[in-house]
Design an enzyme around this catalytic site. Structure first.
Site, PDB file in Angstrom:
ATOM      1  N   GLY A  13       0.790  -1.250   0.104  1.00 22.57           N
ATOM      2  CA  GLY A  13       0.179  -0.034  -0.150  1.00 22.57           C
ATOM      3  C   GLY A  13       0.876   1.171  -0.052  1.00 22.57           C
ATOM      4  O   GLY A  13       1.780   1.376   0.702  1.00 22.57           O
ATOM      5  N   ARG A  74       0.933  -5.090  -5.264  1.00 23.72           N
ATOM      6  CA  ARG A  74       1.034  -6.414  -4.510  1.00 23.72           C
ATOM      7  C   ARG A  74       1.249  -7.520  -5.557  1.00 23.72           C
ATOM      8  O   ARG A  74       0.336  -7.888  -6.240  1.00 23.72           O
ATOM      9  CB  ARG A  74      -0.225  -6.623  -3.483  1.00 23.72           C
ATOM     10  CG  ARG A  74      -0.271  -5.410  -2.564  1.00 23.72           C
ATOM     11  CD  ARG A  74      -1.533  -5.755  -1.546  1.00 23.72           C
ATOM     12  NE  ARG A  74      -2.239  -4.565  -1.013  1.00 23.72           N
ATOM     13  CZ  ARG A  74      -1.929  -3.757   0.100  1.00 23.72           C
ATOM     14  NH1 ARG A  74      -0.696  -4.004   0.522  1.00 23.72           N
ATOM     15  NH2 ARG A  74      -2.594  -2.763   0.490  1.00 23.72           N
ATOM     16  N   ASP A 105       5.897  -4.540   5.998  1.00 17.60           N
ATOM     17  CA  ASP A 105       6.360  -5.823   6.668  1.00 17.60           C
ATOM     18  C   ASP A 105       6.201  -6.918   5.457  1.00 17.60           C
ATOM     19  O   ASP A 105       7.213  -7.743   5.447  1.00 17.60           O
ATOM     20  CB  ASP A 105       6.026  -6.507   7.891  1.00 17.60           C
ATOM     21  CG  ASP A 105       4.450  -6.592   7.972  1.00 17.60           C
ATOM     22  OD1 ASP A 105       3.767  -5.957   7.065  1.00 17.60           O
ATOM     23  OD2 ASP A 105       3.881  -7.047   8.991  1.00 17.60           O
ATOM     24  N   THR A 127       4.517   2.812   5.498  1.00 13.11           N
ATOM     25  CA  THR A 127       3.044   2.230   5.505  1.00 13.11           C
ATOM     26  C   THR A 127       2.201   3.226   6.598  1.00 13.11           C
ATOM     27  O   THR A 127       2.873   3.746   7.554  1.00 13.11           O
ATOM     28  CB  THR A 127       2.888   0.807   5.960  1.00 13.11           C
ATOM     29  OG1 THR A 127       1.514   0.598   6.360  1.00 13.11           O
ATOM     30  CG2 THR A 127       3.864   0.615   7.200  1.00 13.11           C
ATOM     31  N   ASP A 129       0.218   2.428   8.535  1.00 11.65           N
ATOM     32  CA  ASP A 129      -0.253   1.608   9.533  1.00 11.65           C
ATOM     33  C   ASP A 129       0.552   1.813  11.030  1.00 11.65           C
ATOM     34  O   ASP A 129       0.029   1.394  11.878  1.00 11.65           O
ATOM     35  CB  ASP A 129      -0.462   0.118   9.318  1.00 11.65           C
ATOM     36  CG  ASP A 129      -1.439  -0.283   8.196  1.00 11.65           C
ATOM     37  OD1 ASP A 129      -2.006   0.899   7.783  1.00 11.65           O
ATOM     38  OD2 ASP A 129      -1.217  -1.231   7.317  1.00 11.65           O
ATOM     39  N   ASP A 131       2.812  -0.287  11.959  1.00  9.98           N
ATOM     40  CA  ASP A 131       2.540  -1.686  12.678  1.00  9.98           C
ATOM     41  C   ASP A 131       4.062  -2.565  12.426  1.00  9.98           C
ATOM     42  O   ASP A 131       4.158  -3.724  12.695  1.00  9.98           O
ATOM     43  CB  ASP A 131       1.611  -2.542  11.832  1.00  9.98           C
ATOM     44  CG  ASP A 131       1.816  -2.653  10.265  1.00  9.98           C
ATOM     45  OD1 ASP A 131       2.745  -1.984   9.795  1.00  9.98           O
ATOM     46  OD2 ASP A 131       1.162  -3.479   9.557  1.00  9.98           O
ATOM     47  N   ARG A 173      -5.000  -1.933   9.338  1.00 11.27           N
ATOM     48  CA  ARG A 173      -5.028  -3.638   9.055  1.00 11.27           C
ATOM     49  C   ARG A 173      -5.043  -4.188  10.502  1.00 11.27           C
ATOM     50  O   ARG A 173      -6.209  -3.917  11.172  1.00 11.27           O
ATOM     51  CB  ARG A 173      -3.656  -3.894   8.545  1.00 11.27           C
ATOM     52  CG  ARG A 173      -3.785  -5.179   7.563  1.00 11.27           C
ATOM     53  CD  ARG A 173      -2.562  -5.490   6.830  1.00 11.27           C
ATOM     54  NE  ARG A 173      -2.224  -4.747   5.781  1.00 11.27           N
ATOM     55  CZ  ARG A 173      -2.522  -4.908   4.707  1.00 11.27           C
ATOM     56  NH1 ARG A 173      -3.175  -5.912   4.485  1.00 11.27           N
ATOM     57  NH2 ARG A 173      -1.975  -4.061   3.482  1.00 11.27           N
TER      58      ARG A 173
HETATM   59  O1  F6P Z   1      -1.551  -1.424   4.609  1.00  7.52           O
HETATM   60  C1  F6P Z   1      -2.076  -0.219   4.433  1.00  7.52           C
HETATM   61  C2  F6P Z   1      -3.687  -0.175   4.086  1.00  7.52           C
HETATM   62  O2  F6P Z   1      -4.062   1.101   3.894  1.00  7.52           O
HETATM   63  C3  F6P Z   1      -4.112  -0.829   5.382  1.00  7.52           C
HETATM   64  O3  F6P Z   1      -4.624   0.116   6.510  1.00  7.52           O
HETATM   65  C4  F6P Z   1      -5.316  -1.367   4.679  1.00  7.52           C
HETATM   66  O4  F6P Z   1      -5.837  -2.362   5.400  1.00  7.52           O
HETATM   67  C5  F6P Z   1      -4.929  -1.637   3.309  1.00  7.52           C
HETATM   68  O5  F6P Z   1      -3.779  -1.057   3.142  1.00  7.52           O
HETATM   69  C6  F6P Z   1      -6.057  -1.603   2.513  1.00  7.52           C
HETATM   70  O6  F6P Z   1      -5.308  -2.121   1.145  1.00  7.52           O
HETATM   71  P1  F6P Z   1      -6.030  -1.744  -0.395  1.00  7.52           P
HETATM   72  O7  F6P Z   1      -5.408  -0.525  -0.561  1.00  7.52           O
HETATM   73  O8  F6P Z   1      -5.171  -2.815  -1.237  1.00  7.52           O
HETATM   74  O9  F6P Z   1      -7.120  -2.002  -0.394  1.00  7.52           O
END
Ligand code: F6P
Length: 321
Positions: A13, A74, A105, A127, A129, A131, A173
């Site tokens: 992300g 991804r 991670d 990120t 997050d 995390d 997340r």
């Molecule tokens: O890891 C960053 C994040 O924004 C999380 O907070 C969220 O769960 C996820 O990515 C959303 O992913 P996507 O943009 O693939 O929907």
């Protein structure tokens, strides 16, 4: 490593500040006489050879921009040994000896796999997050928290006008950090995060406590990792008859111009990544930990659990009674 080539990519992300990190990697590398290739769309671009040489001016005018100029993805193919082999071959074709991976991670697991195959790889934690263990802050977290705090202010206005409660679901997340810090900064009455068990009864008690002393609004911050915002709204209405709305902030938290904090953090961690490559280091993540810029082995980072700030949680509860 001097007079050699390195590549830089963003993965997973996106996060505000990733551009500032790319800029720092490119300019530090060129300053030290390295050639730098930008990889488009993360590991996907590495596998497909979507790489181009970057110059000082390729990264002009991006320090203040959200998103990532290299784009991100991804990559399911990179998760397979065959995919990683293809990526390694492509790096050989392009004459790349070192790689900087800016991501979270999941991206670092891939980076460690590549490092184990013999290529020098350094990670930069990007990120929203927050995390990742051994990081005070990940790049993008500060901006995301500020975005949520601004949203809380707007939602509080309308919530007060209608004397309602509002559940605001935020990203993160499996981590509750965005909820926790935005909840404290935004004065939320309840913060519901994966790290702490919460009950609807407790949320209702806090709403009623506020109402009984004349509060016009109730803000409940709920981390996406807990989920169930609409069910909780129904439960609140059923138990205490307080009209409750739900706001899911979603990807608004991922965009926007990075805060000064994120730009500075990204600049320092991006530069540090190149310095580590120059020193011959590999399989490490750069970070600011306990206020010091340093580096930790991927093995250490990926096997640890992110510390949870119980002190912030307790403080937020006390200050919002
Ligand atoms: O890891 C960053 C994040 O924004 C999380 O907070 C969220 O769960 C996820 O990515 C959303 O992913 P996507 O943009 O693939 O929907």
């Amino acid at each position: 490593m001097r007079n050699k080539s390195i590549a830089v990519l963003t993965s997973g992300g996106d996060a505000p500040g990733m551009n500032a990190a790319i800029r720092a990697v490119v300019r530090t590398a060129i300053f030290h006489g390295l050639k730098v290739l930008g990889v488009r769309k993360g590991y996907e671009g590495l596998i497909k050879g979507e790489m181009f040489e970057m110059s000082l001016s390729s990264v002009a005018d991006i320090i203040h921009r959200g998103g990532t100029m290299l784009q991100t993805a991804r990559s399911p193919e990179f998760a397979t040994p065959e995919g990683r082999e293809k990526a390694l071959n492509m790096m050989e074709v392009f004459g790349v000896q070192g790689l900087v991976v800016i991501g979270g991670d999941g991206s670092f697991r891939g980076a460690r796999d590549l490092a184990n195959m013999g290529i020098q790889v350094i990670g930069v934690p990007g990120t929203i997050d927050n995390d990742i263990p051994y990081c005070d802050r990940t790049i993008g977290f500060d901006t995301a928290v500020n975005t949520v705090v601004e949203a809380i202010g707007r939602i509080r206005d309308t919530t007060s006008s209608h004397n309602r409660a509002n559940i605001i679901e935020v990203m993160g997340r499996n981590s509750g950090d965005i909820s926790l810090y935005a909840g404290l900064a935004g004065g939320a009455e309840s913060i519901i995060i994966p790290e702490v068990n919460a009950s609807v009864e407790d949320v209702c008690k806090r709403i009623m406590h506020g109402r009984n002393r004349g509060k016009l609004h109730s803000i409940i911050i709920l981390a996406e990792g807990v989920g169930g915002a609409f069910e909780m709204a129904k439960a609140i209405e059923g138990k205490i008859s307080v009209e409750t709305r739900v706001t899911i902030l979603g990807h608004v938290q991922r965009g926007g111009s990075p805060s000064a904090f994120d730009r500075i953090l990204a600049s320092r961690l991006g530069a540090k990544a190149v310095e580590l490559l120059l020193e011959g280091d590999t399989s490490k993540m750069t970070s600011q930990y306990r206020s010091e810029i340093g580096a930790f082995d991927f093995d250490e980072v990926l096997s640890a659990k992110k510390e949870f700030s119980g002190e912030i949680y307790s403080l937020a509860r006390i200050l919002s009674i």
